[in-house]
Design a protein around this motif. Sequence first.
Motif, PDB file in Angstrom:
ATOM      1  N   PRO A   1       0.844  -1.198   0.000  1.00  0.00           N
ATOM      2  CA  PRO A   1       0.000   0.000   0.000  1.00  0.00           C
ATOM      3  C   PRO A   1       0.877   1.245   0.000  1.00  0.00           C
ATOM      4  O   PRO A   1       1.996   1.228   0.537  1.00  0.00           O
ATOM      5  CB  PRO A   1      -0.790  -0.109   1.313  1.00  0.00           C
ATOM      6  N   LEU A   2       0.378   2.312  -0.600  1.00  0.00           N
ATOM      7  CA  LEU A   2       1.168   3.523  -0.772  1.00  0.00           C
ATOM      8  C   LEU A   2       0.514   4.727  -0.107  1.00  0.00           C
ATOM      9  O   LEU A   2      -0.712   4.870  -0.121  1.00  0.00           O
ATOM     10  CB  LEU A   2       1.340   3.853  -2.256  1.00  0.00           C
ATOM     11  N   ILE A   3       1.336   5.580   0.450  1.00  0.00           N
ATOM     12  CA  ILE A   3       0.951   6.951   0.752  1.00  0.00           C
ATOM     13  C   ILE A   3       1.853   7.831  -0.087  1.00  0.00           C
ATOM     14  O   ILE A   3       3.081   7.815   0.085  1.00  0.00           O
ATOM     15  CB  ILE A   3       1.108   7.283   2.245  1.00  0.00           C
ATOM     16  N   LEU A   4       1.273   8.553  -1.029  1.00  0.00           N
ATOM     17  CA  LEU A   4       2.029   9.450  -1.895  1.00  0.00           C
ATOM     18  C   LEU A   4       1.912  10.855  -1.325  1.00  0.00           C
ATOM     19  O   LEU A   4       0.853  11.483  -1.389  1.00  0.00           O
ATOM     20  CB  LEU A   4       1.502   9.379  -3.327  1.00  0.00           C
ATOM     21  N   ALA A   5       2.995  11.314  -0.731  1.00  0.00           N
ATOM     22  CA  ALA A   5       2.981  12.597  -0.024  1.00  0.00           C
ATOM     23  C   ALA A   5       3.231  13.741  -0.998  1.00  0.00           C
ATOM     24  O   ALA A   5       4.011  13.616  -1.942  1.00  0.00           O
ATOM     25  CB  ALA A   5       4.039  12.602   1.069  1.00  0.00           C
ATOM     26  N   ASP A   6       2.564  14.823  -0.773  1.00  0.00           N
ATOM     27  CA  ASP A   6       2.780  16.061  -1.527  1.00  0.00           C
ATOM     28  C   ASP A   6       3.385  17.084  -0.582  1.00  0.00           C
ATOM     29  O   ASP A   6       2.684  17.839   0.085  1.00  0.00           O
ATOM     30  CB  ASP A   6       1.457  16.576  -2.105  1.00  0.00           C
ATOM     31  N   GLY A   7       4.711  17.076  -0.483  1.00  0.00           N
ATOM     32  CA  GLY A   7       5.364  17.977   0.458  1.00  0.00           C
ATOM     33  C   GLY A   7       5.407  17.383   1.850  1.00  0.00           C
ATOM     34  O   GLY A   7       5.501  16.167   2.029  1.00  0.00           O
ATOM     35  N   GLU A   8       5.349  18.231   2.882  1.00  0.00           N
ATOM     36  CA  GLU A   8       5.433  17.736   4.252  1.00  0.00           C
ATOM     37  C   GLU A   8       4.276  16.784   4.547  1.00  0.00           C
ATOM     38  O   GLU A   8       3.141  17.004   4.117  1.00  0.00           O
ATOM     39  CB  GLU A   8       5.413  18.898   5.250  1.00  0.00           C
ATOM     40  N   HIS A   9       4.604  15.725   5.300  1.00  0.00           N
ATOM     41  CA  HIS A   9       3.578  14.752   5.676  1.00  0.00           C
ATOM     42  C   HIS A   9       3.831  14.311   7.111  1.00  0.00           C
ATOM     43  O   HIS A   9       4.882  13.749   7.422  1.00  0.00           O
ATOM     44  CB  HIS A   9       3.606  13.542   4.740  1.00  0.00           C
ATOM     45  N   ASP A  10       2.874  14.589   7.982  1.00  0.00           N
ATOM     46  CA  ASP A  10       2.953  14.229   9.394  1.00  0.00           C
ATOM     47  C   ASP A  10       2.377  12.828   9.541  1.00  0.00           C
ATOM     48  O   ASP A  10       1.162  12.624   9.457  1.00  0.00           O
ATOM     49  CB  ASP A  10       2.161  15.249  10.213  1.00  0.00           C
ATOM     50  N   LEU A  11       3.253  11.850   9.774  1.00  0.00           N
ATOM     51  CA  LEU A  11       2.838  10.451   9.680  1.00  0.00           C
ATOM     52  C   LEU A  11       1.787  10.073  10.710  1.00  0.00           C
ATOM     53  O   LEU A  11       0.855   9.322  10.403  1.00  0.00           O
ATOM     54  CB  LEU A  11       4.073   9.558   9.818  1.00  0.00           C
ATOM     55  N   PHE A  12       1.901  10.589  11.929  1.00  0.00           N
ATOM     56  CA  PHE A  12       0.962  10.210  12.986  1.00  0.00           C
ATOM     57  C   PHE A  12       0.097  11.384  13.455  1.00  0.00           C
ATOM     58  O   PHE A  12      -0.683  11.245  14.400  1.00  0.00           O
ATOM     59  CB  PHE A  12       1.715   9.601  14.174  1.00  0.00           C
TER      60      PHE A  12
END
Length: 255
Positions: A150-161
Motif C-alpha cells: 500500500p502507498l501513501i504518496l505525499a505532496d510535500g510535508e507529511h505528518d505520519l501520525f
Amino acid sequence: MTVKLYAMTCGRITGRLKDMIEGEDGTVLLPIPSYLIEHPKGTVLFDTGMHPQLQSDAAGRLGERVARIFGFDAFRPGDEVSARLEAIDRDPAKVHYIVNSHLHFDHCGGNQLIPNATVVVQRREWAAASIPEVAAKVGFFKQDIDHGHPLILADGEHDLFGDGRVVCIPTHGHTPGHQSLRVRLDSGDVVLAGDACYFCRSLRERRLPRFVYDREAMLASLDRLAALEQGGARIFFGHDADFWRTVPQAPEAIF
C-alpha cells in the motif's frame, strides 16, 4: 508519548569519492543506514538498504555498469534490513510504515523484505519512477520499487501520525522527490537527511555529488537542513563514515 529511534548498519559499499562530493578523488567506504522509529501508534523504517541479491550477483540485479562503479564485498548475509531487525527482536512483518527517502537501490532495495508495511514516498518521486526514460536517467531500478505495498504518496510535508513527532520533509534535488524525515525525540529533533546530504562536508561546504537531478533544488534543500540545524535539530548525514562511527547502533537507542 515517547518516540524511540534506532540506527542500523545494513552493510557498506565502496564508491568513488568524486561521485559523492565535488573536487575529491579516490574511493570511500559508505555505510548504508536504516532507521527504526517506534511511535506509540506504529513502527516506521526510514529506508531499507539493499536487496540481498547484491551480496552475490550485483551485476544480475543492477547491471554491469553499476556493479563496476560500486563494490559490494562489505554487504554480507545478515546485513539486510530484515536480519538487522530480527537481531534486535523486531519482526519485519510487523513494521507499519516504510518511509523511503528516495528510490535508489541502497535506500529501497530492502522494501521487499518488509512485506506488510505501507510505503510512504513523495508523489513526484513515484511519478518519476513510473516513466522509463526518467527512471533510467535518475538511476531507479524497477525491481526495487514496486512490490505491491500500500502507498501513501505525499505532496510535500507529511505528518505520519498527526502529532508532529515523525514528519516527512521534502528535500528535492538529489532525485525528483527526495524527502528527509524529522523525528522529535524527548531530547529534541533529529533530521534523517538521507542523500539530501551525503556528508557533514556537503552541508558545511555546499559541495554537491557529481550526479544530481536538480542542482538548484539540492542547494535549496541543504539550506533547509542548515536552517533546521540552526534551530536546534541534529542532522544525521546520509553516508558519512566518520559521522556514522559516533551514532549508537541498535539495540541501543539514540537519545
